[in-house]
Design a protein around this motif. Structure first.
Motif, PDB file in Angstrom:
ATOM      1  N   THR A  87       0.870  -1.363   0.004  1.00 23.66           N
ATOM      2  CA  THR A  87      -0.131  -0.055   0.078  1.00 23.66           C
ATOM      3  C   THR A  87       0.766   1.399  -0.121  1.00 23.66           C
ATOM      4  N   ILE A  88       1.847   1.317   0.809  1.00 24.40           N
ATOM      5  CA  ILE A  88       2.761   2.582   0.821  1.00 24.40           C
ATOM      6  C   ILE A  88       3.488   2.657  -0.468  1.00 24.40           C
ATOM      7  N   VAL A  89       3.889   1.822  -0.993  1.00 32.39           N
ATOM      8  CA  VAL A  89       4.388   2.012  -2.387  1.00 32.39           C
ATOM      9  C   VAL A  89       3.417   2.370  -3.438  1.00 32.39           C
ATOM     10  N   TYR A  90       2.410   1.869  -3.276  1.00 32.97           N
ATOM     11  CA  TYR A  90       1.663   1.883  -4.380  1.00 32.97           C
ATOM     12  C   TYR A  90       0.785   3.264  -4.314  1.00 32.97           C
ATOM     13  N   ALA A 123       3.394   5.933  -5.605  1.00 32.33           N
ATOM     14  CA  ALA A 123       3.394   6.023  -6.924  1.00 32.33           C
ATOM     15  C   ALA A 123       2.105   6.702  -7.470  1.00 32.33           C
ATOM     16  N   LEU A 124       1.057   6.533  -6.943  1.00 35.58           N
ATOM     17  CA  LEU A 124       0.027   7.219  -7.528  1.00 35.58           C
ATOM     18  C   LEU A 124      -0.027   8.649  -7.107  1.00 35.58           C
ATOM     19  N   LEU A 125       0.561   9.141  -6.043  1.00 34.06           N
ATOM     20  CA  LEU A 125       0.595  10.379  -5.926  1.00 34.06           C
ATOM     21  C   LEU A 125       1.580  11.087  -6.685  1.00 34.06           C
ATOM     22  N   CYS A 126       2.832  10.244  -7.106  1.00 32.18           N
ATOM     23  CA  CYS A 126       3.940  10.795  -7.986  1.00 32.18           C
ATOM     24  C   CYS A 126       3.148  11.206  -9.219  1.00 32.18           C
ATOM     25  N   TYR A 147      12.890   4.223  -3.292  1.00 33.97           N
ATOM     26  CA  TYR A 147      12.635   5.049  -4.561  1.00 33.97           C
ATOM     27  C   TYR A 147      12.598   4.140  -5.794  1.00 33.97           C
ATOM     28  N   PRO A 148      13.305   2.943  -5.891  1.00 30.34           N
ATOM     29  CA  PRO A 148      13.200   2.209  -7.163  1.00 30.34           C
ATOM     30  C   PRO A 148      11.936   1.528  -6.852  1.00 30.34           C
ATOM     31  N   LEU A 149      11.361   1.101  -5.715  1.00 27.36           N
ATOM     32  CA  LEU A 149      10.075   0.437  -5.777  1.00 27.36           C
ATOM     33  C   LEU A 149       8.872   1.334  -6.247  1.00 27.36           C
ATOM     34  N   VAL A 150       9.109   2.376  -5.891  1.00 29.03           N
ATOM     35  CA  VAL A 150       8.016   3.545  -6.381  1.00 29.03           C
ATOM     36  C   VAL A 150       8.166   3.735  -7.885  1.00 29.03           C
ATOM     37  N   SER A 151       9.261   3.816  -8.187  1.00 26.64           N
ATOM     38  CA  SER A 151       9.455   4.105  -9.680  1.00 26.64           C
ATOM     39  C   SER A 151       8.887   2.878 -10.656  1.00 26.64           C
ATOM     40  N   ARG A 152       9.257   1.945 -10.050  1.00 28.54           N
ATOM     41  CA  ARG A 152       8.652   0.500 -10.713  1.00 28.54           C
ATOM     42  C   ARG A 152       7.225   0.473 -10.778  1.00 28.54           C
TER      43      ARG A 152
END
Length: 330
Positions: A249-252, A255-258, A315-320
């Protein structure tokens, strides 16, 4: 004999209609309404034969304010076409089979071509200003909404207290209200401090309205353009071990906010509370003494709370995840 063959033909045709579904969803009608200049909730409630509170709960609205370009789920009339099923219709129009059956007085899932059905969208889970949702529901909510405040910084925090010990799988709203009471009555803030709260079961709560800057010890510089995410748990090493559901959830949602606000993951767009001086409120990154900063979001948060940890692990998890989401949207 002709009558017999006619009956048999009708029976076969009826069976084929059920066995070989076509698509409901060539119907061009939609139950997503885009807000136009001059629209009001009472006016839209009247237009779509519903109530203001129904529109608010269906769309997770925390106030009566609407913005041009905002998208709202609204009731609609749908005419059944060849091959339709209630499950396909409910999925396409953000409803449920049971809701469609109840609304239209259906005793079964059987429908027929030309039948007109009133489709009422699902309601969100709300208590007061708090909206509790899944990751997917949050994505719909986020991209349907418009915000007036400039947002260029995503803050990551952990609650420390309450921690996992206080979470009982169904007390999301109770925890939020408790945090709100503490923030307002003890800290003197106007509302609950954070815009978003994540829970160990992977659920998300939109908490403080996005158009209200977060409050708290991170300071005005970060808060003025920030969205604060408060992750329930104590993620200092030796305490709570983050669940896989909450990690996802935190990563997802990051990523959505970015994607929503046009951000690229970096120390300038996704920040940890640990990087801000406790007294001066200045950003110090890793250049501080231990007593000058908080450990938040935790020494065990995705590999650590340093900038090196963020760059290496988070950051890499968020980017992917941003790439995955963008691909699915296209």
């Amino acid at each position: 004999m002709k009558k017999f063959f006619l009956i048999v033909f009708c029976l076969i045709l009826s069976m084929l209609l059920n066995i070989f579904p076509a698509h409901a969803i060539g119907n061009t009608s939609s139950n997503i309404y885009e807000v136009k200049s001059g629209d009001t909730l009472p006016g839209l409630a009247n237009k779509f034969d519903t109530f203001v509170e129904e529109i608010k709960v269906t769309n997770g609205l925390q106030s009566n304010t609407l913005f041009v370009g905002q998208k709202l789920w609204v009731p609609m009339m749908y005419e059944v076409v060849y091959g339709d099923t209630l499950r396909e219709i409910s999925s396409a129009y953000n409803s449920t089979v049971d809701m469609i059956k109840t609304t239209n007085g259906l005793s079964s899932e059987q429908i027929h071509v030309g039948q007109r059905l009133k489709i009422i969208p699902k309601k969100m889970t709300m208590q007061g200003q708090y909206i509790l949702m899944t990751r997917e529901e949050f994505g719909d909510w986020l991209f349907h909404n418009r915000f007036t405040r400039k947002i260029s910084l995503i803050q990551q925090h952990h609650t420390w207290l309450p921690s996992y010990k206080q979470f009982y799988s169904s007390n999301h709203f109770k925890m939020l209200k408790s945090m709100e009471n503490y923030h307002v009555n003890k800290m003197g803030w106007k509302n609950i401090a954070q815009n978003i709260t994540t829970f160990p079961d992977g659920k998300i709560a939109v908490s403080r309205p996005f158009d209200m800057a977060p409050e708290g010890s991170i300071g005005d510089e970060a808060n003025s353009v920030g969205i604060a995410i408060e992750n329930v748990g104590n993620f200092d090493i030796g305490h709570d071990v983050m669940t896989e559901e909450q990690k996802e959830t935190i990563v997802y949602i990051t990523a959505l906010l970015c994607i929503k606000f046009g951000l690229t993951p970096s120390v300038d767009s996704i920040t940890y509370h640990h990087w801000w001086h406790y007294r001066t409120k200045e950003r110090v990154l890793d250049n501080s003494k231990e007593y000058e900063v908080k450990t938040c979001p935790g020494t065990g948060f995705f590999g650590g709370n340093s900038t090196i940890s963020a760059k290496t692990y988070f950051y890499p998890l968020v980017s992917r995840k941003m790439q995955e989401i963008s691909a699915s949207m296209h």
